[in-house]
Design an enzyme around this catalytic site. Structure first.
Site, short mmCIF file in Angstrom:
data_model
loop_
_atom_site.label_atom_id
_atom_site.label_comp_id
_atom_site.label_asym_id
_atom_site.label_seq_id
_atom_site.Cartn_x
_atom_site.Cartn_y
_atom_site.Cartn_z
N HIS A 26 -6.30 5.27 -2.35
CA HIS A 26 -5.56 6.51 -2.09
C HIS A 26 -5.45 7.28 -3.40
O HIS A 26 -4.38 7.69 -3.84
CB HIS A 26 -4.19 6.21 -1.50
N ARG A 34 -22.71 15.27 -9.83
CA ARG A 34 -22.19 15.65 -11.14
C ARG A 34 -20.83 15.02 -11.41
O ARG A 34 -20.49 14.73 -12.55
CB ARG A 34 -22.07 17.18 -11.26
N GLU A 72 0.87 -1.18 0.00
CA GLU A 72 0.00 0.00 0.00
C GLU A 72 0.91 1.23 0.00
O GLU A 72 1.41 1.64 1.04
CB GLU A 72 -0.93 0.01 1.21
N HIS A 81 0.26 8.26 5.11
CA HIS A 81 1.47 7.93 4.36
C HIS A 81 2.33 9.18 4.26
O HIS A 81 1.82 10.29 4.14
CB HIS A 81 1.12 7.41 2.96
N ASP A 111 -7.42 -3.38 8.00
CA ASP A 111 -6.48 -2.28 7.85
C ASP A 111 -5.80 -2.01 9.19
O ASP A 111 -5.48 -0.88 9.55
CB ASP A 111 -7.18 -1.01 7.34
N GLY A 119 -17.00 0.97 12.67
CA GLY A 119 -17.81 2.04 13.23
C GLY A 119 -17.13 3.39 13.24
O GLY A 119 -17.71 4.38 13.69
#
Length: 409
Positions: free
Chosen positions: A217, A249, A151, A163, A296, A271
């Site tokens: 990302h 849009r 990642e 990051h 994660d 949550g």
């Protein structure tokens, strides 16, 4: 109630046994156990009062007369959880920890039901990431990890999250190739901002090498996201997070990722990362067969509040929420998949079959591991999780051995 400890009988990579071999143990390997009485969640649905037969390291189709039985009435038995996006746990980082620390982190997540785990890195310098890939690949080769997920560093500075911006770079296919080569065939996934220069060519490169190209990302438009999917991207890294919001849009990447049947969408169901309505939106549009629950997780998962390092960045964990000390961005999670499971069933009110698919079958399919894990079927690894009537974890079996014994809990 009694149970019997199950000794492993074969290597993970061996060919699945045929029906005759699965039916009865060899005379020299009598280790068979029947898990009976529970609500067993199978790919075809839930079987009340069902049973799972374990022979050595595998699930079997039948058992000999007199095989020992574990009575799990008033419990649920589901497949072992598969986490395709995880940075650490138990105080250990997969990005910077020693082998011993990484194994501790893996074990922490096993205690919470994750029997198959992909180790995720965070943005760093290329040489450091290549060295880390070499170390993690050794753990993958010996069966402790299911693969490696990079990642970063090929992500957008506009959506960098936790990051280091100075270490980010465009996804040059040559540099992407350097990382997957360093992983020695154990690279599972690379997260890219595919709108950056080299992004589409890198997606094609990854697809050619059998590595998942994940869109994340990213600051991509709807049209740029469609182009990346057509080039071979198949996963949305933690959908909704670190990408433009859905606009009427300018629908951005979210609409493109939800509507395309080729995409598996990762969701962090803690949550904190998602409003419940966003989770429901994802399930409604992607369907139960395209959602993958991930953690994660960072070091603090299963460990506690305090100060941690996520790559070169300092993180403060307070009341279970991880945020960068500088800037306050959410920095991964402290989630474990047993908590994600319980929340999905009790708070989000999702059908348990959909939750099992999201936490086991779908990530296994995305990773190309569904022939081994992700469901309770004969010939597959004997990986399973036992939950009580309130969906609290009570037992974990991995390859036929209890990591958490439900009879001792």
């Amino acid at each position: 109630m009694t149970t019997e400890r199950i000794a492993p009988s074969g290597a993970r990579g061996e060919t699945s046994c045929g029906s005759a071999a699965c039916a009865r143990p060899a005379p020299t390997d009598p280790h068979v156990v029947v898990i009976a009485g529970a609500n067993v969640v199978l790919p075809t649905g839930t079987v009340p009062g069902g049973r799972v037969i374990v022979e050595g390291t595998r699930i079997a189709g039948s058992a000999p007369v007199g095989a020992p039985t574990v009575d799990l009435r008033n419990h649920w038995v589901v497949p072992g959880f598969v986490d395709m996006h995880n940075h650490g746990g138990g105080g250990a980082s997969f990005t910077s920890g020693t082998v011993e620390e990484i194994l501790k982190g893996i074990h922490t997540h096993r205690l919470h039901g994750t029997t198959t785990l992909v180790a995720s890195t965070v943005t760093g310098d290329m040489d450091g990431l290549a060295q880390r890939a070499g170390l993690l690949s050794e753990l993958a080769e010996q069966g402790d990890l299911a693969g490696i997920h990079f990642e970063g560093p090929f992500i957008s500075p506009c959506r960098k999250g936790a990051h280091s911006e100075e270490l980010l770079r465009d996804p040059d296919p040559a540099e992407v190739r350097k990382l997957i080569d360093a992983a020695r065939g154990r690279a599972s996934m690379v997260t890219l901002a595919t709108e950056l220069p080299g992004g589409i060519d890198s997606v094609r490169l990854l697809a050619e090498h059998g590595v998942i190209a994940a869109i994340g990302h990213t600051d991509a438009t709807y049209e740029q996201t469609v182009e990346a999917i057509d080039a071979g991207a198949t996963v949305a890294t933690h959908l909704f997070n670190a990408m433009p919001t859905l606009g009427h849009r300018s629908p951005g990447p979210i609409a493109a990722l939800l509507e395309d049947e080729r995409i598996t969408v990762e969701l962090i169901n803690d949550g904190v990362h998602l409003h419940p309505a966003s989770l429901q939106l994802a399930f409604h549009h992607a369907g139960g067969d395209r959602v993958a629950f991930i953690t994660d997780a960072m070091d603090a998962a299963g460990f506690g509040d305090g100060r941690y390092m996520l790559g070169p960045l300092e993180v403060e964990v307070s009341e279970g929420v991880a945020r960068l000390v500088e800037g306050g961005s959410i920095a991964g999670s402290t989630l474990t998949l047993d908590r994600a499971f319980k929340r999905a069933v009790t708070v989000d009110r999702l059908p348990i079959e959909d939750v099992v698919a999201a936490i086991a079958a779908n990530p296994a399919r995305s990773l190309g591991l569904y022939d081994r894990v992700g469901s309770l079927e004969p010939g597959k690894d004997a990986d399973l999780v036992v939950l009580d009537a309130d969906f609290e974890l009570k037992g974990v079996m991995r390859r036929g051995e209890w990591v958490v014994d439900p009879q001792l809990g």
